[in-house]
Design a protein around this motif. Structure first.
Motif, PDB file in Angstrom:
ATOM      1  N   GLY A 101       0.817  -1.213   0.000  1.00  0.00           N
ATOM      2  CA  GLY A 101       0.000   0.000   0.000  1.00  0.00           C
ATOM      3  C   GLY A 101       0.847   1.257   0.000  1.00  0.00           C
ATOM      4  O   GLY A 101       1.954   1.270   0.515  1.00  0.00           O
ATOM      5  N   SER A 102       0.315   2.328  -0.583  1.00  0.00           N
ATOM      6  CA  SER A 102       0.999   3.618  -0.542  1.00  0.00           C
ATOM      7  C   SER A 102       0.892   4.179   0.879  1.00  0.00           C
ATOM      8  O   SER A 102      -0.142   4.007   1.529  1.00  0.00           O
ATOM      9  N   ASN A 105       4.933   1.190  -0.166  1.00  0.00           N
ATOM     10  CA  ASN A 105       5.602   0.560  -1.306  1.00  0.00           C
ATOM     11  C   ASN A 105       6.826   1.363  -1.731  1.00  0.00           C
ATOM     12  O   ASN A 105       7.726   0.846  -2.378  1.00  0.00           O
ATOM     13  N   ASN A 156       0.548  -1.950  10.194  1.00  0.00           N
ATOM     14  CA  ASN A 156       1.346  -2.848   9.368  1.00  0.00           C
ATOM     15  C   ASN A 156       2.231  -3.745  10.222  1.00  0.00           C
ATOM     16  O   ASN A 156       2.935  -4.604   9.699  1.00  0.00           O
TER      17      ASN A 156
END
Ligand code: ZN
Length: 271
Positions: A101-102, A105, A156
């Motif tokens: 995901g931005s 990445n 994350n």
């Protein structure tokens, strides 16, 4: 593709050249932001054509143009190593990056590139000058902590995993301090330098459990093998200080790349 690889290799060579300056000047407590490059021996300022990564070393016949002092092989080695690291990072390293995901990445590969450069500086600097600059250690600690906290905040990384990583780092720092005090008391030498003690929390936070365990075990294995070899070959005396930072870095790289696999193999032996 080939063009990109060549471009990254040249970028890496240029970064390696910069790292050489960082290593030399941080070890001598000088600013590496200001000032032109000079010959460490005669202090003559170097022209750009004396400073081409990798090439100048051979073009100049391994000697300074002005005072003919020999140039250390370390310079081209660091340049080549950094160039190869950039290519490796692009071709193989990208396989390790999992956050898609931005902005992760983009941020994740850049983070590991910076960590790699930092590792090269610590490895070579400690090997040559037997010191890891305090500022460098703190910059690394700040960076890895910030990165892990950001991963936790954005869901994350699990908070429990982060906590265990921090605790293993703190435990290692305490263990290294304790060993340092103990060897100092009974043998009159520091078993580990303070640079090592400030470095291990970063490695703990960076690797997390169980990779950190694999990493530290291998640091000691590498360190013992090389240490014994140096004594047997007569390069070092038993009482000589051998810097441990390079082995911590080697162990960390090993743990990052193979830690999970080795841990699973080890667990499979237990059942
Ligand atoms: Zn010179």
């Amino acid at each position: 593709m080939t063009f990109l690889i060549v471009f990254l290799f040249i970028m890496g060579l240029a970064w390696g050249s910069f790292l050489n300056v960082v290593i030399l000047r941080t070890a001598k407590s000088k600013s590496f932001v200001n000032g032109r490059s000079e010959c460490p021996k005669c202090k003559h300022q170097l022209a750009w054509f004396d400073n081409i990564p990798l090439l100048s070393y051979f073009l100049l016949g391994k000697k300074c143009r002005y005072c003919k002092a020999s140039i250390s092989i370390i310079y081209p080695v660091v340049e080549l190593l950094t160039g190869v690291f950039f290519v490796w990072w692009f071709l193989i390293g990208f396989g390790f990056f999992k956050l898609v995901g931005s902005p992760w990445n983009v941020l994740q590969p850049i983070f590991w590139l910076v960590i790699g450069l930092n590792f090269i500086v610590i490895f070579v600097g400690d090997l040559l000058y037997m010191t890891i600059p305090f500022g460098l250690n703190m910059a690394l600690l700040g960076l890895v902590t910030l990165y892990r906290v950001a991963l936790v905040v954005t869901n994350n990384m699990r908070f429990e995993d982060f906590l265990v990583a921090v605790l293993s780092g703190v435990f290692l720092a305490l263990f290294f301090t304790f060993t340092n005090r103990l060897t100092n008391k009974f043998r009159g030498v520091d078993g580990f330098g303070w640079g090592d003690i400030y470095l291990v929390p970063s490695i703990g936070i960076l690797l997390g459990w169980p990779k950190i365990l694999v990493s530290i075990v291998f640091s000691f294995v590498f360190g013992s093998i090389i240490g014994i070899l140096l004594v047997v070959l007569g390069k070092k005396k038993k009482t000589d200080y051998i810097p441990f930072g390079p082995f911590l870095i080697l162990g960390a790289v090993f743990g990052l790349l193979y830690g999970s696999r080795i841990w699973e193999w080890y667990l499979s032996l237990l059942v």
